[in-house]
Design a protein around this motif. Structure first.
Motif, PDB file in Angstrom:
ATOM      1  N   ARG A 149       0.959  -1.106   0.088  1.00 40.22           N
ATOM      2  CA  ARG A 149      -0.009  -0.065  -0.050  1.00 40.22           C
ATOM      3  C   ARG A 149       0.796   1.298   0.004  1.00 40.22           C
ATOM      4  N   THR A 150       0.521   2.306  -0.583  1.00 39.77           N
ATOM      5  CA  THR A 150       1.268   3.476  -0.872  1.00 39.77           C
ATOM      6  C   THR A 150       0.584   4.441   0.032  1.00 39.77           C
ATOM      7  N   ILE A 151       1.479   4.914   1.046  1.00 42.33           N
ATOM      8  CA  ILE A 151       1.026   6.146   1.944  1.00 42.33           C
ATOM      9  C   ILE A 151       1.699   7.182   1.700  1.00 42.33           C
ATOM     10  N   ARG A 152       0.611   8.519   1.609  1.00 42.58           N
ATOM     11  CA  ARG A 152       1.610   9.743   1.470  1.00 42.58           C
ATOM     12  C   ARG A 152       1.887  10.169   2.899  1.00 42.58           C
ATOM     13  N   LEU A 153       3.124  10.292   3.174  1.00 43.50           N
ATOM     14  CA  LEU A 153       3.587  11.007   4.324  1.00 43.50           C
ATOM     15  C   LEU A 153       3.801  12.311   4.529  1.00 43.50           C
ATOM     16  N   ARG A 154       3.151  12.848   5.474  1.00 42.44           N
ATOM     17  CA  ARG A 154       3.471  14.493   5.654  1.00 42.44           C
ATOM     18  C   ARG A 154       3.778  14.955   7.187  1.00 42.44           C
ATOM     19  N   LEU A 155       4.728  15.740   7.424  1.00 40.12           N
ATOM     20  CA  LEU A 155       5.130  15.926   8.816  1.00 40.12           C
ATOM     21  C   LEU A 155       3.922  16.943   9.221  1.00 40.12           C
ATOM     22  N   ILE A 177       6.201  -0.346  11.834  1.00 39.19           N
ATOM     23  CA  ILE A 177       5.370   1.039  12.509  1.00 39.19           C
ATOM     24  C   ILE A 177       4.989   0.668  13.809  1.00 39.19           C
ATOM     25  N   GLN A 178       5.317   1.347  14.884  1.00 43.95           N
ATOM     26  CA  GLN A 178       4.734   1.140  16.185  1.00 43.95           C
ATOM     27  C   GLN A 178       4.327   2.537  16.844  1.00 43.95           C
ATOM     28  N   PRO A 233      -1.995  12.131   9.778  1.00 41.91           N
ATOM     29  CA  PRO A 233      -2.285  11.843   8.463  1.00 41.91           C
ATOM     30  C   PRO A 233      -2.134  10.460   7.876  1.00 41.91           C
ATOM     31  N   ALA A 234      -0.900  10.080   8.368  1.00 45.29           N
ATOM     32  CA  ALA A 234      -0.712   8.565   7.790  1.00 45.29           C
ATOM     33  C   ALA A 234      -1.464   7.945   8.451  1.00 45.29           C
ATOM     34  N   ALA A 235      -2.072   7.798   9.387  1.00 46.48           N
ATOM     35  CA  ALA A 235      -3.213   6.719   9.996  1.00 46.48           C
ATOM     36  C   ALA A 235      -4.096   7.032   9.398  1.00 46.48           C
ATOM     37  N   VAL A 236      -4.740   8.089   9.019  1.00 47.59           N
ATOM     38  CA  VAL A 236      -5.782   8.489   8.140  1.00 47.59           C
ATOM     39  C   VAL A 236      -5.729   8.022   6.919  1.00 47.59           C
ATOM     40  N   LYS A 265      -0.812   1.187   9.371  1.00 48.39           N
ATOM     41  CA  LYS A 265      -1.464   0.801  10.538  1.00 48.39           C
ATOM     42  C   LYS A 265      -0.317   0.074  11.468  1.00 48.39           C
ATOM     43  N   GLU A 266      -0.296   0.239  12.913  1.00 48.25           N
ATOM     44  CA  GLU A 266       0.644  -0.365  13.586  1.00 48.25           C
ATOM     45  C   GLU A 266       0.860  -1.584  13.292  1.00 48.25           C
ATOM     46  N   GLY A 267       2.241  -1.877  13.311  1.00 47.85           N
ATOM     47  CA  GLY A 267       2.724  -3.313  12.868  1.00 47.85           C
ATOM     48  C   GLY A 267       3.178  -3.651  11.222  1.00 47.85           C
TER      49      GLY A 267
END
Length: 693
Positions: free
Chosen positions: A525-531, A548-549, A556-559, A563-565
């Motif tokens: 899955r591709t996730i757009r990561l923003r600070l 990921i933990q 924003p990444a979780a939205v 997911k954790e793990g």
């Protein structure tokens, strides 16, 4: 008559078709017969013949399967009679093919050193033959389905794997060939957890032929491939040992090391792969082969001791006698294991008679050396009585006729009487070895062996005549058995080559501890990561790949679906499967306001039950093969041509002349200077053309 032949041919075609209609398909011939077509050495010709015989055997088995199925399916008596007749022809042809294969396993002269003229031939193992395996389609499909990556991106790795396997079918007869097989075996250890799941099959069939019977075994289990490669490693080591120049100390060292390594690999195979459905790799057969390799190593150790010559001295003769008895004892154990059911039904008769012959030969040598020590040497005031008494007492379990060792040593007539008794046993043993030699037509072809046996017998007879008195009339006693003893015992040696380090061809798929066939993965899955306030919203843990933990569910990444793990496998265009936390953080610290795309995968729950393990039987010939061999057809496949790596040539050892002083004894050989001296045959030079087959 012509009509009868046409009818038989037509009926044979019906049998083949009927076998195919029942699900028993098979290929008649194979394009690649399993050996280098350019190598024209004696070894290559034997392997070519073995490959052709294997194909003919599988053809006859297909016809037999069709006939047996037709017998079960029809109730027409006329058809049944004709099927029974044809089945008898097929079984007869199959038996003839088995005999031809036995002949190949008995052709040991091709494997000997070409300059060898005075040593007893040794027995090598022939390499197992196999069929081509096309990894391309199955691995590409698995990579796409399981790892969600484009399989075509791994075409180079797949080609390298197939080229490596193809090269393993024709290894050079030297340590480089063993290393080649070991490299492929180590590569299989990476391949198995990467692509072979315990819960599913990927459609790759491995077919190997039994080295003794030619019966094919076909499985999707990669354990068959690994076990067969180990068997060929042991076989190649045995061929290297057989090839060594046993007229030099260096050559004997090489032979001893090779046979001990062969025994070690066979032991490792026996202990590791216990359910291989090929009779040549059954526990009973492997135990016999291990004994054979150890016995041949012990024989080479004996030759190493006697190579400089045997001192005609009391203690030296007793020592050599016990060394010879040790070799005879090891071959006796080999012979006993060969004549046990069901091994005796599959081991070549040549092997059985050779082990029996060597048992008699070396025991006869032991008795000859003891007789020489008693007849040629007498106790003098300058001799150490205690030392000689101890040496003689350690020679027997029970002293002859209850006499004490010192009494025998001091009584000249008693020494002569016991010495002649040992000579009698030596003569009888040599005569029995010669009779054993005459029983086997393959042994009769070994002129060197015949010369050595005749030399040993004539030397013992000459010794007996020299110590026989015309007016002597007495009942000769039976000499007791000699206790075997050796200063250097042959042992199994597992070579480090079985654990050679290689580079995982498919390491781009990620660390094997995580990205394996037993794990199930989601699609990337591709996730757009923003600070957000210079915060990623999560932390990382682990090492290659990172996870990921402590994920903030409102970031924003979780939205976006993180997911954790989840495992982070890429940051932007950079693959991160092999990167640790610090390396990944370096990639993330420079994220600007626009952000960066990351790719993650999630590990899914593996709830499928593993497939049951299939067991193997070793009872009889019909139960040692898998019928899937007869159904596996590859005639319509056109494997692309592959590059063949140039193999290193075999380094031949020169034959050094050795000089023996008149005060030394020697083993009987074809060069023995005596009244039985005769020209010694040599092996054809054509067998030394290449290191390849």
């Amino acid at each position: 008559m012509f009509a009868r032949i046409i009818a038989l041919l037509s009926f044979a075609e019906q049998l083949l078709c009927f076998g195919e209609n029942c699900g028993y398909y098979g290929e008649l011939f194979e394009r690649n017969c399993g050996c280098n077509p350019f190598a024209q050495t004696g070894r290559s010709k034997l392997q070519n013949k073995r490959a052709r015989l294997n194909q003919q055997i599988i053809k006859q088995m297909r016809m037999r399967a069709g006939a047996e199925n037709l017998l079960k399916a029809t109730s027409n008596n006329k058809v049944r009679e004709q099927v029974v007749l044809e089945l008898s022809y097929v079984n007869s042809d199959l038996q003839l093919l088995m005999e031809q294969l036995e002949g190949l396993n008995s052709s040991v002269d091709v494997y000997q050193n070409v300059q060898e003229t005075s040593s007893i031939p040794l027995i090598p193992l022939g390499l197992k033959e196999t069929k081509d395996v096309d990894f391309s389609v199955a691995l590409k499909d698995f990579i796409l389905e399981h790892y969600s990556e484009d399989g075509s991106n791994f075409q180079v790795e797949i080609d390298d794997l197939m080229d490596l396997r193809q090269a393993c079918r024709t290894p050079s007869r030297n340590p480089s060939g063993v290393d080649l097989l070991a490299s492929y075996f180590s590569q299989l250890s990476f391949l198995e957890p990467r692509f072979f799941s315990p819960t599913r099959q990927i459609g790759i069939f491995f077919t190997w032929y039994d080295s003794f019977t030619g019966v094919p075994v076909c499985q999707q289990n990669i354990s068959l491939e690994k076990a067969s490669i180990l068997f060929n490693m042991a076989a190649l080591c045995s061929q290297i040992g057989t090839r060594a120049d046993r007229q030099t100390q260096a050559g004997l060292e090489d032979a001893i090391a090779a046979f001990q390594k062969s025994a070690g690999v066979l032991h490792y195979l026996k202990e590791t792969f216990t359910h291989t459905p090929s009779y040549d790799m059954s526990p009973a057969m492997l135990s016999m082969l291990i004994r054979l390799m150890v016995a041949q190593a012990q024989e080479c150790m004996f030759e190493q001791i006697t190579l400089p010559g045997i001192r005609n001295e009391f203690f030296s003769l007793l020592k050599i006698a016990q060394e010879a008895a040790k070799v005879g004892e090891t071959y006796s154990e080999v012979h006993q294991s060969m004549i046990q059911t069901p091994i005796k039904n599959n081991v070549p008769f040549f092997w059985t008679t050779m082990s029996e012959l060597k048992t008699n030969h070396y025991n006869s040598l032991a008795h000859y050396f003891v007789s020489t020590a008693l007849l040629d040497h007498h106790l003098t005031p300058s001799d150490d009585e205690d030392k000689q008494e101890k040496a003689l007492s350690q020679l027997y379990d029970t002293m002859p006729e209850g006499r004490s060792p010192l009494d025998i040593l001091k009584d000249k007539e008693e020494r002569r009487r016991i010495g002649k008794a040992h000579l009698q046993r030596s003569i009888m043993g040599h005569e029995e070895a010669i009779r054993t030699h005459s029983r086997c037509r393959h042994l009769q072809k070994l002129d060197i062996l015949s010369d050595i046996l005749q030399a040993g017998l004539k030397r013992a007879l000459t010794k007996f005549e020299q110590n026989d008195k015309e007016d002597e009339f007495t009942d000769y006693m039976l000499a007791p058995d000699i206790i075997s003893k050796t200063e250097k015992k042959a042992e199994m040696e597992i070579p480090a080559a079985t654990k050679v380090k290689v580079k995982d061809l498919f390491q781009r798929l990620g660390p094997l501890s995580v990205f394996s066939a037993k794990q199930r993965w989601s699609a990337p899955r591709t996730i757009r990561l923003r600070l957000q306030d210079r915060d990623l919203g999560f932390t990382l843990k682990g090492d290659a790949p990172v996870q990921i933990q402590s994920l903030d569910p409102l970031c924003p990444a979780a939205v976006s679906g993180l997911k954790e793990g989840d495992y982070l496998v890429a940051v932007g265009d950079t693959e991160c499967k092999w990167l640790g936390v610090s390396d990944v953080m370096k990639l993330l610290k420079d994220v600007d306001e626009e952000g960066v795309n990351i790719r993650v995968v999630s590990m899914l729950d593996s709830s499928s039950q593993p497939m049951p393990t299939k067991s193997a039987t070793y009872g009889g010939l019909p139960k040692t093969y898998s019928m899937i061999c007869l159904a596996h057809d590859e005639d319509d496949k056109n494997p692309k041509s592959r590059k063949v790596a140039k193999k290193p040539s075999f380094l031949s050892w020169g034959l050094k002349n050795k000089q023996k002083s008149s005060s030394t004894l020697s083993l009987p050989n074809a060069d023995y200077n005596g009244p039985w001296n005769r020209p010694c045959p040599t092996y054809p030079n054509s067998y030394n053309e290449s290191a390849l087959y």
